[in-house]
Write a protein that holds these residues in place. Structure first.
Motif, PDB file in Angstrom:
ATOM      1  N   ARG A 138       0.822  -1.214   0.000  1.00  0.00           N
ATOM      2  CA  ARG A 138       0.000   0.000   0.000  1.00  0.00           C
ATOM      3  C   ARG A 138       0.860   1.270   0.000  1.00  0.00           C
ATOM      4  O   ARG A 138       0.382   2.339  -0.343  1.00  0.00           O
ATOM      5  CB  ARG A 138      -0.897   0.030   1.234  1.00  0.00           C
ATOM      6  CG  ARG A 138      -1.717  -1.211   1.427  1.00  0.00           C
ATOM      7  CD  ARG A 138      -3.001  -1.127   0.664  1.00  0.00           C
ATOM      8  NE  ARG A 138      -3.815  -2.304   0.979  1.00  0.00           N
ATOM      9  CZ  ARG A 138      -4.381  -3.038   0.069  1.00  0.00           C
ATOM     10  NH1 ARG A 138      -4.254  -2.744  -1.180  1.00  0.00           N
ATOM     11  NH2 ARG A 138      -5.093  -4.099   0.402  1.00  0.00           N
ATOM     12  N   GLN A 139       2.115   1.150   0.354  1.00  0.00           N
ATOM     13  CA  GLN A 139       2.989   2.314   0.456  1.00  0.00           C
ATOM     14  C   GLN A 139       3.518   2.744  -0.912  1.00  0.00           C
ATOM     15  O   GLN A 139       3.733   3.917  -1.159  1.00  0.00           O
ATOM     16  CB  GLN A 139       4.174   2.026   1.383  1.00  0.00           C
ATOM     17  CG  GLN A 139       3.764   1.635   2.783  1.00  0.00           C
ATOM     18  CD  GLN A 139       3.073   2.770   3.511  1.00  0.00           C
ATOM     19  OE1 GLN A 139       3.412   3.920   3.313  1.00  0.00           O
ATOM     20  NE2 GLN A 139       2.096   2.452   4.328  1.00  0.00           N
ATOM     21  N   ARG A 140       3.735   1.793  -1.794  1.00  0.00           N
ATOM     22  CA  ARG A 140       4.368   2.093  -3.081  1.00  0.00           C
ATOM     23  C   ARG A 140       3.415   1.744  -4.212  1.00  0.00           C
ATOM     24  O   ARG A 140       3.296   0.598  -4.607  1.00  0.00           O
ATOM     25  CB  ARG A 140       5.653   1.275  -3.203  1.00  0.00           C
ATOM     26  CG  ARG A 140       6.511   1.692  -4.356  1.00  0.00           C
ATOM     27  CD  ARG A 140       7.844   0.949  -4.327  1.00  0.00           C
ATOM     28  NE  ARG A 140       8.187   0.627  -5.686  1.00  0.00           N
ATOM     29  CZ  ARG A 140       8.580  -0.554  -6.096  1.00  0.00           C
ATOM     30  NH1 ARG A 140       8.721  -1.526  -5.257  1.00  0.00           N
ATOM     31  NH2 ARG A 140       8.858  -0.758  -7.354  1.00  0.00           N
ATOM     32  N   VAL A 141       2.734   2.717  -4.719  1.00  0.00           N
ATOM     33  CA  VAL A 141       1.796   2.519  -5.814  1.00  0.00           C
ATOM     34  C   VAL A 141       2.559   2.638  -7.128  1.00  0.00           C
ATOM     35  O   VAL A 141       3.331   3.572  -7.321  1.00  0.00           O
ATOM     36  CB  VAL A 141       0.655   3.559  -5.749  1.00  0.00           C
ATOM     37  CG1 VAL A 141      -0.299   3.383  -6.901  1.00  0.00           C
ATOM     38  CG2 VAL A 141      -0.064   3.471  -4.425  1.00  0.00           C
ATOM     39  N   GLN A 142       2.335   1.682  -8.013  1.00  0.00           N
ATOM     40  CA  GLN A 142       3.048   1.680  -9.284  1.00  0.00           C
ATOM     41  C   GLN A 142       2.306   2.576 -10.271  1.00  0.00           C
ATOM     42  O   GLN A 142       1.136   2.359 -10.558  1.00  0.00           O
ATOM     43  CB  GLN A 142       3.130   0.256  -9.822  1.00  0.00           C
ATOM     44  CG  GLN A 142       3.970   0.150 -11.053  1.00  0.00           C
ATOM     45  CD  GLN A 142       4.122  -1.307 -11.481  1.00  0.00           C
ATOM     46  OE1 GLN A 142       3.585  -2.203 -10.869  1.00  0.00           O
ATOM     47  NE2 GLN A 142       4.861  -1.511 -12.547  1.00  0.00           N
ATOM     48  N   THR A 143       2.994   3.585 -10.765  1.00  0.00           N
ATOM     49  CA  THR A 143       2.402   4.507 -11.722  1.00  0.00           C
ATOM     50  C   THR A 143       3.307   4.607 -12.944  1.00  0.00           C
ATOM     51  O   THR A 143       4.505   4.326 -12.884  1.00  0.00           O
ATOM     52  CB  THR A 143       2.219   5.911 -11.131  1.00  0.00           C
ATOM     53  OG1 THR A 143       3.493   6.394 -10.703  1.00  0.00           O
ATOM     54  CG2 THR A 143       1.275   5.885  -9.937  1.00  0.00           C
ATOM     55  N   ALA A 144       2.725   5.019 -14.046  1.00  0.00           N
ATOM     56  CA  ALA A 144       3.485   5.210 -15.279  1.00  0.00           C
ATOM     57  C   ALA A 144       3.728   6.698 -15.483  1.00  0.00           C
ATOM     58  O   ALA A 144       2.881   7.530 -15.166  1.00  0.00           O
ATOM     59  CB  ALA A 144       2.722   4.636 -16.465  1.00  0.00           C
TER      60      ALA A 144
END
Length: 93
Positions: free
Chosen positions: A53-59
């Motif tokens: 939940r701490q590191r959301v993968q975004t582009a």
């Protein structure tokens, strides 16, 4: 015993107790039956409890642009009427 040694020993004990407590709470990742293991992995994926939940993968905008261009370029290739037997590669037993 110096103060630094006491602090390091205390940290080591705290880390060991946290590791043991976390190990007991987590379910094993290997099931006894293969189909049970598949069901377990699908359930884990569906519920999302193991997701970070701490590191959301975004582009990045550049990555999104390249992805969209790749999608648009895929429409320039015609879909064949049918695939021949030789078009798909080979499979041997």
């Amino acid at each position: 015993m110096t103060m630094c040694t006491r602090i390091l020993a205390g940290l080591a004990l705290a880390l060991a107790s946290c590791t043991l407590a976390a190990g007991d709470a987590a379910a094993p990742l290997v099931a006894e039956r293969p189909e049970g293991q598949t069901e377990m992995w699908l359930q884990l994926q569906r519920e999302g409890n193991a997701a970070d939940r701490q590191r959301v993968q975004t582009a990045t905008p550049a990555e999104r642009e390249l992805s969209m261009q790749r999608l648009l370029d895929s429409y320039s290739h015609p879909i064949p009427e049918y695939f021949g037997e030789d078009d798909g590669g080979s499979f041997e037993r």
